[in-house]
Scaffold this motif. Structure first.
Motif, PDB file in Angstrom:
ATOM      1  N   ILE A  30       0.746  -1.312   0.208  1.00  9.07           N
ATOM      2  CA  ILE A  30       0.179   0.125  -0.016  1.00  9.07           C
ATOM      3  C   ILE A  30       0.687   1.263  -0.051  1.00  9.07           C
ATOM      4  CG2 ILE A  30      -1.571   1.262   1.456  1.00  9.07           C
ATOM      5  CD1 ILE A  30      -2.961  -0.741   2.006  1.00  9.07           C
ATOM      6  N   ASP A  31       0.340   2.329  -0.687  1.00 11.68           N
ATOM      7  CA  ASP A  31       1.231   3.558  -0.968  1.00 11.68           C
ATOM      8  C   ASP A  31       2.568   3.488  -1.335  1.00 11.68           C
ATOM      9  OD1 ASP A  31      -0.901   5.329   0.036  1.00 11.68           O
ATOM     10  OD2 ASP A  31      -0.220   5.267   2.149  1.00 11.68           O
ATOM     11  N   GLY A  32       2.734   2.452  -2.195  1.00 11.23           N
ATOM     12  CA  GLY A  32       4.007   2.466  -2.898  1.00 11.23           C
ATOM     13  C   GLY A  32       5.102   1.787  -1.954  1.00 11.23           C
ATOM     14  N   ALA A  33       4.625   1.326  -0.921  1.00 11.58           N
ATOM     15  CA  ALA A  33       5.628   0.743   0.012  1.00 11.58           C
ATOM     16  C   ALA A  33       6.669  -0.156  -0.796  1.00 11.58           C
ATOM     17  CB  ALA A  33       5.243   0.164   1.245  1.00 11.58           C
ATOM     18  N   THR A  34       7.864  -0.210  -0.168  1.00 12.66           N
ATOM     19  CA  THR A  34       8.640  -1.316  -0.840  1.00 12.66           C
ATOM     20  C   THR A  34       9.316  -2.243   0.325  1.00 12.66           C
ATOM     21  OG1 THR A  34      10.570  -0.004  -0.347  1.00 12.66           O
ATOM     22  CG2 THR A  34      10.051  -0.152  -2.577  1.00 12.66           C
ATOM     23  N   PRO A  35       8.246  -3.169   0.811  1.00 11.23           N
ATOM     24  CA  PRO A  35       8.343  -4.159   1.807  1.00 11.23           C
ATOM     25  C   PRO A  35       9.357  -5.124   1.919  1.00 11.23           C
ATOM     26  CG  PRO A  35       6.570  -4.816   0.508  1.00 11.23           C
ATOM     27  CD  PRO A  35       6.987  -3.683  -0.242  1.00 11.23           C
ATOM     28  N   TYR A  36       9.834  -5.260   0.814  1.00 15.20           N
ATOM     29  CA  TYR A  36      11.137  -6.542   0.742  1.00 15.20           C
ATOM     30  C   TYR A  36      12.579  -5.828   0.692  1.00 15.20           C
ATOM     31  CZ  TYR A  36       7.540  -9.998   0.848  1.00 15.20           C
ATOM     32  OH  TYR A  36       6.702 -10.809   1.323  1.00 15.20           O
ATOM     33  N   GLU A  37      13.478  -6.113   1.426  1.00 17.54           N
ATOM     34  CA  GLU A  37      14.718  -5.860   1.296  1.00 17.54           C
ATOM     35  C   GLU A  37      15.541  -6.811   0.867  1.00 17.54           C
ATOM     36  OE1 GLU A  37      15.974  -4.569   5.269  1.00 17.54           O
ATOM     37  OE2 GLU A  37      14.470  -3.147   5.647  1.00 17.54           O
ATOM     38  N   LEU A  96      15.430 -22.627 -12.423  1.00 18.35           N
ATOM     39  CA  LEU A  96      15.063 -21.360 -11.632  1.00 18.35           C
ATOM     40  C   LEU A  96      14.707 -21.553 -10.329  1.00 18.35           C
ATOM     41  CD1 LEU A  96      14.803 -18.088 -11.838  1.00 18.35           C
ATOM     42  CD2 LEU A  96      12.471 -18.561 -12.202  1.00 18.35           C
ATOM     43  N   VAL A  97      15.445 -21.197  -9.077  1.00 19.74           N
ATOM     44  CA  VAL A  97      15.196 -21.851  -7.824  1.00 19.74           C
ATOM     45  C   VAL A  97      14.539 -20.353  -7.282  1.00 19.74           C
ATOM     46  CG1 VAL A  97      16.172 -22.834  -5.677  1.00 19.74           C
ATOM     47  CG2 VAL A  97      17.456 -22.966  -7.935  1.00 19.74           C
ATOM     48  N   THR A  98      13.393 -20.630  -6.595  1.00 21.46           N
ATOM     49  CA  THR A  98      12.806 -19.564  -5.593  1.00 21.46           C
ATOM     50  C   THR A  98      12.742 -20.258  -4.209  1.00 21.46           C
ATOM     51  OG1 THR A  98      10.666 -20.383  -5.963  1.00 21.46           O
ATOM     52  CG2 THR A  98      11.421 -18.686  -7.305  1.00 21.46           C
ATOM     53  N   LEU A  99      13.188 -19.233  -3.158  1.00 23.00           N
ATOM     54  CA  LEU A  99      13.226 -19.397  -1.815  1.00 23.00           C
ATOM     55  C   LEU A  99      12.338 -19.035  -0.790  1.00 23.00           C
ATOM     56  CD1 LEU A  99      17.174 -19.006  -1.775  1.00 23.00           C
ATOM     57  CD2 LEU A  99      15.912 -21.250  -2.389  1.00 23.00           C
ATOM     58  N   VAL A 100      11.627 -19.639   0.095  1.00 23.88           N
ATOM     59  CA  VAL A 100      10.807 -18.922   0.928  1.00 23.88           C
ATOM     60  C   VAL A 100      11.072 -19.647   2.484  1.00 23.88           C
ATOM     61  CG1 VAL A 100       8.294 -18.965   1.720  1.00 23.88           C
ATOM     62  CG2 VAL A 100       9.068 -18.955  -0.823  1.00 23.88           C
ATOM     63  N   PRO A 129      15.423 -15.405  -3.647  1.00 28.04           N
ATOM     64  CA  PRO A 129      14.713 -15.481  -2.424  1.00 28.04           C
ATOM     65  C   PRO A 129      13.518 -14.690  -2.487  1.00 28.04           C
ATOM     66  CG  PRO A 129      17.174 -14.670  -2.120  1.00 28.04           C
ATOM     67  CD  PRO A 129      16.707 -14.589  -3.716  1.00 28.04           C
ATOM     68  N   LEU A 130      12.375 -15.290  -2.235  1.00 22.74           N
ATOM     69  CA  LEU A 130      11.162 -14.384  -2.442  1.00 22.74           C
ATOM     70  C   LEU A 130      10.870 -13.503  -0.913  1.00 22.74           C
ATOM     71  CD1 LEU A 130       8.920 -17.019  -4.167  1.00 22.74           C
ATOM     72  CD2 LEU A 130       9.863 -14.936  -5.069  1.00 22.74           C
ATOM     73  N   GLY A 131      10.848 -14.363   0.203  1.00 20.65           N
ATOM     74  CA  GLY A 131      10.623 -13.729   1.423  1.00 20.65           C
ATOM     75  C   GLY A 131      10.519 -14.513   2.557  1.00 20.65           C
ATOM     76  N   VAL A 142       5.204 -17.162  -0.478  1.00 19.14           N
ATOM     77  CA  VAL A 142       5.284 -18.172  -1.737  1.00 19.14           C
ATOM     78  C   VAL A 142       4.278 -17.633  -2.897  1.00 19.14           C
ATOM     79  CG1 VAL A 142       3.643 -19.682  -0.742  1.00 19.14           C
ATOM     80  CG2 VAL A 142       5.447 -20.530  -2.113  1.00 19.14           C
ATOM     81  N   VAL A 143       3.324 -16.787  -2.569  1.00 19.82           N
ATOM     82  CA  VAL A 143       2.310 -16.708  -3.577  1.00 19.82           C
ATOM     83  C   VAL A 143       2.935 -15.752  -4.763  1.00 19.82           C
ATOM     84  CG1 VAL A 143       1.674 -14.351  -2.584  1.00 19.82           C
ATOM     85  CG2 VAL A 143      -0.010 -15.734  -4.029  1.00 19.82           C
ATOM     86  N   HIS A 144       4.219 -15.070  -4.306  1.00 19.51           N
ATOM     87  CA  HIS A 144       4.872 -14.508  -5.696  1.00 19.51           C
ATOM     88  C   HIS A 144       5.507 -15.539  -6.772  1.00 19.51           C
ATOM     89  CE1 HIS A 144       4.248 -10.970  -3.168  1.00 19.51           C
ATOM     90  NE2 HIS A 144       4.826 -11.434  -2.194  1.00 19.51           N
ATOM     91  N   VAL A 145       5.704 -16.910  -6.581  1.00 18.46           N
ATOM     92  CA  VAL A 145       6.014 -17.664  -7.540  1.00 18.46           C
ATOM     93  C   VAL A 145       4.756 -18.205  -8.116  1.00 18.46           C
ATOM     94  CG1 VAL A 145       6.606 -19.526  -5.908  1.00 18.46           C
ATOM     95  CG2 VAL A 145       7.634 -19.432  -8.161  1.00 18.46           C
ATOM     96  N   VAL A 146       3.842 -18.287  -7.302  1.00 21.64           N
ATOM     97  CA  VAL A 146       2.440 -18.818  -7.926  1.00 21.64           C
ATOM     98  C   VAL A 146       2.058 -17.635  -8.731  1.00 21.64           C
ATOM     99  CG1 VAL A 146      -0.020 -19.314  -7.339  1.00 21.64           C
ATOM    100  CG2 VAL A 146       1.886 -20.037  -5.759  1.00 21.64           C
ATOM    101  N   SER A 147       2.238 -16.404  -8.601  1.00 21.03           N
ATOM    102  CA  SER A 147       1.952 -15.250  -9.395  1.00 21.03           C
ATOM    103  C   SER A 147       2.568 -15.441 -10.563  1.00 21.03           C
ATOM    104  CB  SER A 147       2.025 -14.041  -8.734  1.00 21.03           C
ATOM    105  OG  SER A 147       1.792 -13.099  -9.497  1.00 21.03           O
ATOM    106  N   VAL A 148       3.723 -15.979 -10.453  1.00 19.33           N
ATOM    107  CA  VAL A 148       4.551 -15.884 -11.720  1.00 19.33           C
ATOM    108  C   VAL A 148       4.153 -16.948 -12.827  1.00 19.33           C
ATOM    109  CG1 VAL A 148       6.827 -16.663 -12.688  1.00 19.33           C
ATOM    110  CG2 VAL A 148       6.641 -15.058 -11.080  1.00 19.33           C
TER     111      VAL A 148
END
Ligand code: SF4
Ligand code: NI
Ligand code: NI
Length: 709
Positions: free
Chosen positions: A101-108, A161-165, A187-189, A195-201
């Protein structure tokens, strides 16, 4: 406890959390607050794909949660469990979107969180060519750091391609392993909802490439099952939420492999218990039916496509070679078989050991090939692959081509024993492997002696390059007898066909007419087939009976007519992995072009992902067209509508990239000097009014043309 209880329990728990989070957000921001993931045209892609509804505000999100609830039936049937799994994924998507929300960048760093549409489009070509043979989703912490890292590296070495959660992210960081999209470990989060970020892909692949209609959940799940080679590795202990997510993965066709033995129920080919983590890789590939192409090369570091995007910084490098400063060259030369000793590798000049640490050096490599099917036209096709081959070496970086290449060898690679001669091994093995249909014998000579490099560059390579350029200049659509189809992307976009001509390369930018010709020769039954051009219907449109017949055949009847030169009448389709997209800008009678790398706004009021979502999946969409970067300076670029003088706007970076060639074409076609100066960019205008004012001031020719629609 049955598996049903666990899935339903996990789903209920996540649902409760989601409801609380949405109510909390509404209390904080009000229900009209906008919600969406950044850099996507699909808002909340999973929810949109499953239901056909685009959520835009918190109020709509709350309503959407009501829809999710309807999926949460509680009968103990397999389908109920799958739907609760899907509901869990959707809840995860809702929880995640609130973070933005509000253009936040929640992941570092190192975590990525949400991945933009451009990332998915970039994955298109490597996925269809099998360069990325699969997508692994690793959840939780491995029993030990060593086992976790070994598993990740085993996939990386296969190009997967490896995604990590979750906990695995810390394990990989602890071991000091490099991560990032450029080395195919993402690394997703740390929260399980990420994990939904890879489902979304996976789901956006269905929307972008598969032309799946949002809301058609059945077709969506069939698409991901048939075409997205993903699988899940989940480490114990599995809580009910993870089990519920797993049910969602299985619903999409992605098998889950776990070392959990307590309270788990095996489902053949879908939920697999493998207690030995060192066998996760083999078990997963078998369950998902993934075949790995093996290139065994005798070098002391890894060789895998996962390392293609790896960058070696100055502080990490042992030595470099730089064609922009000293004499360098890379060349394929066709020879007579009698002149070649197969697999002979010669280094003429100093080895890396004898070069000063951190120094800039000359290098020239000549790959001599012989074969009865070899043609001079294939030399540049093979040569262009050197970039990929050398980049796939772990700890070696390559950019540029011809006599302008630049190579860095890292300190790590040098310490592992990597030397110049290994570049020869890589070139030899890769050329023999990929071009076996035309190359029978191959020998590599590498020069590092500066005087020899100067000689090779100026006396051998440059004259050959000049000759090739002359040949390329004479290669026009009119000068050849045949075009080629390319249907490589049908793996993802089942009805898409590219028609590749000398003046119109494939929209991915990776397949020129010469490439297609070579591909056809290498694999006569493969993706590139000859299309004759004997029966023209309208030369201005680029309409041919032969082309129509070919696209009908190769699209299994999905397409009837395709023109080569029009964006309005029967335009060529797009799969989704295009480098650029152009779309009509009605106020100026022109077109706006955006490239995939461009993150900003265009005067159409759309970003690249939004423009790109207007086409794709192998359907014809007049007014929007995906294309390669090099097509922009082609005399055939929407020739039927007047050609390149319709181009009114491009991102600055793209404009600079195409400037020389585009200016040359504009001069030849219309006698205009420095045409690119008349074209707007984001520093000039991001809205149509400012753009038209700019074009008027510059006297841009599009303003005087007929409207396109
Ligand atoms: Fe895909 Fe077309 Fe490129 Fe072939 S030429 S790989 S079909 S985009
Ligand atoms: Ni494609
Ligand atoms: Ni494509």
């Amino acid at each position: 406890m049955t598996l049903f209880d666990r899935v339903f329990g996990g789903n209920d728990a996540v649902y409760g959390l989601t409801e609380g989070a949405i109510d909390g957000a509404i209390a904080q921001y009000g229900e009209d607050k906008a919600v969406s993931f950044p850099n996507t045209a699909y808002s909340l892609p999973c929810y949109y794909a499953v239901t056909g509804t685009k959520v835009t505000t918190l109020k709509e999100l709350k309503e959407a949660l009501g829809v999710v609830k309807t999926l949460m039936t509680r009968e103990k049937r397999l389908n109920d469990a799958f739907m609760s799994g899907v509901a869990t994924a959707l809840c995860a998507e809702f929880i995640e979107v609130l973070k933005y929300i509000d253009g936040a960048t929640p992941y570092e760093e190192p975590c990525y969180g949400h991945l933009g549409d451009a990332v998915i489009r970039e994955l298109g070509v490597p996925l269809v060519t099998g360069d990325i043979p699969g997508v692994a989703v690793i959840l939780g912490a491995a029993p030990t750091t060593e086992e976790g890292v070994a598993l990740v590296k085993s996939y990386q070495a296969q190009g997967i391609l490896v995604t990590l959660v979750g906990g695995i992210i810390d394990q990989v960081a602890e071991a000091g392993m490099k991560t990032g999209a450029n080395v195919r470990v993402i690394p997703l989060g740390k929260d399980v909802t990420s994990v939904v970020h890879v489902v979304s892909v996976a789901i956006r692949a269905a929307l972008i490439f598969g032309n799946v209609t949002p809301g058609d959940a059945g077709t969506l799940m069939k698409y991901t099952m048939d075409r997205v080679p993903a699988f899940v590795n989940a480490f114990k202990p599995l809580d009910d939420v993870i089990v519920a997510c797993g049910a969602g993965a299985i619903a999409l066709g992605f098998p889950v492999v776990t070392n959990e033995t307590e309270n788990i129920f095996r489902v053949p080919k879908s939920l697999i218990v493998q207690e030995d983590v060192s066998k996760f890789n083999a078990t997963s590939l078998e369950a998902r039916d993934i075949k790995i192409k093996i290139t065994n090369i005798d070098i002391p570091v890894a060789f895998a496509s996962a390392f293609e995007g790896e960058i070696i910084r100055r502080k990490d490098m042992q030595v470099e070679f730089d064609g922009s400063r000293v004499d360098c060259a890379e060349l394929v030369q066709t020879c007579d078989a009698s002149e070649i000793e197969d697999h002979k590798i010669t280094v003429i000049g100093p080895e890396v050991d004898e070069m000063e640490f951190g120094s800039k050096n000359s290098i020239a490599y000549v790959v001599k090939v012989a074969g009865k099917n070899m043609q001079a036209d294939f030399e540049p096709v093979i040569e262009r692959k050197f970039h990929n081959y050398i980049n796939c070496i772990e700890g070696v970086y390559h950019t540029g081509q011809r006599d302008m290449q630049r190579i860095r060898i890292s300190i790590d690679a040098f310490n592992a024993g990597f030397r110049i001669k290994h570049i020869g091994e890589v070139l030899y093995a890769s050329v023999k492997n990929e071009f076996d249909a035309v190359v029978d014998k191959c020998e590599v000579v590498i020069y590092t002696d500066p005087a020899e490099c100067t000689r090779i560059r100026h006396e051998v390579a440059i004259p050959i390059f000049d000759k090739r350029d002359e040949r390329l200049d004479t290669l026009t659509d009119e000068s050849v007898d045949v075009y080629y189809s390319c249907i490589l992307c049908q793996a993802f976009a089942p009805s898409h066909v590219c028609v590749v001509t000398p003046e119109r390369l494939g929209l991915c930018g990776a397949v020129s007419w010469l490439d297609a010709k070579a591909t056809h020769q290498l694999d006569p039954a493969g993706p590139c087939q000859i299309i004759t051009k004997e029966r023209p219907i309208d030369e201005n449109l680029g309409a041919y009976e032969d082309v129509d017949e070919a696209v009908q055949k190769f699209s299994q009847g999905a397409l009837e007519h395709v023109t080569l030169y029009s964006i309005m009448q029967d335009p060529m389709t797009s799969c989704g992995c295009f480098e650029c997209i152009c779309g009509i800008e009605p106020f100026s009678n022109g077109v706006v072009i955006a490239n995939r790398e461009y993150a900003g706004m265009t005067p159409l009021g759309m970003t690249f992902p939004e423009m790109a979502s207007m086409t794709g999946g192998g359907v014809q969409t007049p007014g929007f067209m995906g294309h390669g970067k090099h097509f922009i300076s082609s005399k055939k670029f929407m020739k039927a509508e007047g050609g390149i003088e319709r181009i009114v706007w491009m991102p600055k970076e793209l404009k600079e990239f195409v400037a020389d060639r585009l200016n040359k074409t504009a001069k030849e076609l219309y006698g205009i000097d420095n045409f690119t100066d008349m074209i707007g960019d984001e520093t000039i205008a991001e809205d149509p009014e400012t753009l038209v004012a700019f074009l008027t001031e510059k006297g841009h020719p599009a303003l005087g043309l007929d409207p396109m629609m």
